[in-house]
Design a protein around this motif. Structure first.
Motif, short mmCIF file in Angstrom:
data_model
loop_
_atom_site.label_atom_id
_atom_site.label_comp_id
_atom_site.label_asym_id
_atom_site.label_seq_id
_atom_site.Cartn_x
_atom_site.Cartn_y
_atom_site.Cartn_z
N THR A 96 30.00 -26.36 23.39
CA THR A 96 28.87 -26.37 24.32
C THR A 96 28.80 -25.06 25.11
N VAL A 97 29.93 -24.62 25.59
CA VAL A 97 29.97 -23.40 26.41
C VAL A 97 29.66 -22.17 25.57
N VAL A 98 30.34 -22.02 24.45
CA VAL A 98 30.20 -20.81 23.63
C VAL A 98 28.79 -20.69 23.06
N CYS A 99 28.20 -21.81 22.69
CA CYS A 99 26.92 -21.77 22.00
C CYS A 99 25.71 -21.91 22.91
N SER A 100 25.92 -22.39 24.13
CA SER A 100 24.76 -22.74 24.96
C SER A 100 24.68 -21.99 26.28
N THR A 101 25.66 -21.16 26.59
CA THR A 101 25.62 -20.42 27.85
C THR A 101 25.80 -18.93 27.59
N ALA A 102 25.34 -18.13 28.52
CA ALA A 102 25.45 -16.68 28.37
C ALA A 102 26.91 -16.25 28.39
N THR A 103 27.28 -15.35 27.49
CA THR A 103 28.66 -14.88 27.40
C THR A 103 28.91 -13.82 28.47
N PRO A 104 29.93 -14.01 29.32
CA PRO A 104 30.25 -12.98 30.32
C PRO A 104 30.64 -11.66 29.65
N THR A 105 30.54 -10.58 30.37
CA THR A 105 30.93 -9.27 29.87
C THR A 105 32.45 -9.15 29.84
N LEU A 106 32.95 -8.14 29.15
CA LEU A 106 34.38 -7.89 29.14
C LEU A 106 34.89 -7.67 30.55
N LYS A 107 34.16 -6.91 31.35
CA LYS A 107 34.58 -6.66 32.74
C LYS A 107 34.67 -7.97 33.52
N ALA A 161 37.40 -2.99 24.15
CA ALA A 161 35.98 -3.24 23.85
C ALA A 161 35.81 -3.75 22.43
N ASP A 162 36.58 -3.19 21.48
CA ASP A 162 36.51 -3.67 20.09
C ASP A 162 37.08 -5.08 19.97
N PHE A 163 38.13 -5.35 20.75
CA PHE A 163 38.67 -6.72 20.76
C PHE A 163 37.59 -7.69 21.22
N TYR A 164 36.90 -7.34 22.30
CA TYR A 164 35.85 -8.20 22.84
C TYR A 164 34.75 -8.45 21.80
N THR A 165 34.31 -7.41 21.11
CA THR A 165 33.27 -7.54 20.10
C THR A 165 33.74 -8.45 18.95
N GLY A 166 34.97 -8.26 18.53
CA GLY A 166 35.52 -9.10 17.46
C GLY A 166 35.63 -10.55 17.88
N TRP A 167 36.04 -10.75 19.12
CA TRP A 167 36.14 -12.14 19.61
C TRP A 167 34.78 -12.82 19.66
N VAL A 168 33.75 -12.15 20.15
CA VAL A 168 32.41 -12.75 20.20
C VAL A 168 31.98 -13.22 18.82
N ALA A 169 32.16 -12.37 17.81
CA ALA A 169 31.79 -12.75 16.44
C ALA A 169 32.62 -13.93 15.96
N PHE A 170 33.90 -13.93 16.25
CA PHE A 170 34.79 -15.02 15.85
C PHE A 170 34.36 -16.34 16.50
N ALA A 171 34.14 -16.31 17.80
CA ALA A 171 33.81 -17.54 18.53
C ALA A 171 32.46 -18.10 18.09
N LYS A 172 31.47 -17.24 17.92
CA LYS A 172 30.15 -17.72 17.50
C LYS A 172 30.22 -18.32 16.11
N LYS A 173 30.98 -17.70 15.22
CA LYS A 173 31.08 -18.22 13.85
C LYS A 173 31.80 -19.56 13.83
N LYS A 174 32.87 -19.70 14.60
CA LYS A 174 33.64 -20.94 14.55
C LYS A 174 32.97 -22.10 15.27
N TYR A 175 32.37 -21.82 16.42
CA TYR A 175 31.89 -22.92 17.27
C TYR A 175 30.38 -23.14 17.19
N CYS A 176 29.64 -22.20 16.64
CA CYS A 176 28.19 -22.36 16.62
C CYS A 176 27.65 -22.48 15.19
#
Length: 384
Positions: free
Chosen positions: A291-302, A369-384
């Motif tokens: 619900t969180v990953v797919c339905s709410t805005a993703t915070p920035t790395l900062k 920053a690359d870790f953050y980008t990779g994580w976003v793709a991973f999380a969206k693929k797995k949970y959405c």
């Protein structure tokens, strides 16, 4: 620190099981000589009506009607009830009023109710009669009994007399969580942790209402204790609920971070502090993470590095809770992509220098920053 999704504190799922009532009147002991509260076959229904009215007032946004259902003379309790009303106004209330399963007397003026809060388990709450009407309440700090200690297999448990009847459940659940923490700690522990269970908001003091528990790192005089302000029980009322045990695991793993490197959490990015115990301790369900990953805005790395700014008025309690679900999946990605030793190795690097821009390339061979980008793709693929 662990926060609970606030919506679950407002509305719970209606259960099919019938209420447990008392066929013959039962009175609590009277120390003052005043007439003691008497529980009859009508008491459960009368108290249930209070929760139904409270739920209805939340749904309608009727503050006056809502305040009429609970004890405004208890400041800490009142503060958290007001916060629940504010959250309901922002995100609505689903489901039905939580169901009372059993009631017992407490002292002269209270009835203690076991209330089903759905997937969390059963919670104990209190009611007292004011001007001939039941309202939800809690005992004052001088009505919860003496502070006590009991040791269960090297685990010291601090609690108050009001919880004498459930101390064995508190002990058994804590030992189950302890065994999990020992299996997952980063190094051999120097000493066992302890736990304090705070039975009321008044005893807990000025804690954020969404916080279930926390551990104070790098506090030599008190560092072995983790603190709990909300805890639930199983349907048979004999054990801590599985959800509560995962929360104790979470805080026990914070203790384990401090055992590995004293004070390390003060040097880590926020998501590394909270994401690891949340993921390893299994503190978020898959459905909630989805619900969180797919339905709410993703915070920035900062924002993940700093953590939710609960000190700012624009940060709502429910927003802060969502950060934990995101951080949970960031640690999941760390393990999946970089191996089982990556977290430990990052902590060692942060002990030397608290700088993600240096530590991520050093340990993971990628920038933060690359870790953050990779994580976003991973999380969206797995949970959405």
């Amino acid at each position: 620190m662990i926060r609970r999704g606030t919506l679950t504190l407002i509305a719970a799922v209606l259960v099919i099981a019938g209420c447990t009532t008392t066929a013959t009147p039962t009175a609590s002991p009277s120390a003052s000589g005043a007439a003691a509260i008497v529980i009859t076959e009508k008491t459960v229904g009368e108290l249930q009506a209070v929760l139904v009215a409270q739920r209805g007032a939340l749904s309608k946004g009727d503050l006056k009607a809502y305040q009429a259902t609970y004890d405004t003379a208890r400041p800490a309790f009142r503060r958290c009830k007001q916060e629940a009303f504010d959250i309901a106004g922002r995100q609505g209330v689903g489901g039905t009023a939580p169901r009372i399963l059993k009631v017992t007397p407490y002292l002269d003026t209270y009835v203690r109710a076991w209330v089903d809060e759905g997937s969390n388990g059963l919670v104990r709450t209190y009611f007292r009669m004011v001007d001939g009407k039941w309202i939800q309440s809690e005992p004052t700090s001088d009505e919860v009994g003496a502070e006590k200690n009991k040791t269960f297999d090297t685990i010291d448990i601090n609690y108050w007399g009001v919880d004498d009847d459930v101390i064995d459940a508190l002990g058994k659940g804590t030992l189950e969580a302890r065994d999990f923490v020992v299996k997952n700690e980063l190094t051999g522990s120097k000493k066992p942790f302890g736990i304090r269970f705070y039975p009321t908001r008044g005893v807990a003091g000025l804690q954020e209402c969404s916080v279930v528990g926390f551990h104070i790192p790098n506090a030599p005089a008190d560092d072995k204790f983790i603190r709990f302000f909300r805890y639930w029980f199983t349907g048979d009322m004999k054990s801590l609920s599985p959800v509560t045990i995962t929360f104790i695991q979470h805080e026990g793993l914070h203790w384990a971070q401090d055992q590995f490197i004293t004070g390390i959490t003060a040097r880590l990015d926020w998501w590394l502090v909270e994401g690891w115990p949340d993921y390893i301790g299994q503190s978020r369900s898959t459905d909630y993470k989805r619900t969180v990953v797919c339905s709410t805005a993703t915070p920035t790395l900062k924002q993940f590095q700093d953590g939710p700014r609960t000190d700012l008025p624009e940060t709502n309690p429910e927003d802060a809770v969502r950060y934990y679900a995101f951080a949970n999946t960031m640690i999941e990605y760390l393990y999946a992509q970089f191996g089982p030793n990556a977290y430990r190795d990052l902590l060692v690097a942060y002990e030397e220098v608290a700088d993600a821009n240096k530590n991520f390339p050093l340990v993971l061979k990628v920038g933060s920053a690359d870790f953050y980008t990779g994580w976003v793709a991973f999380a969206k693929k797995k949970y959405c």
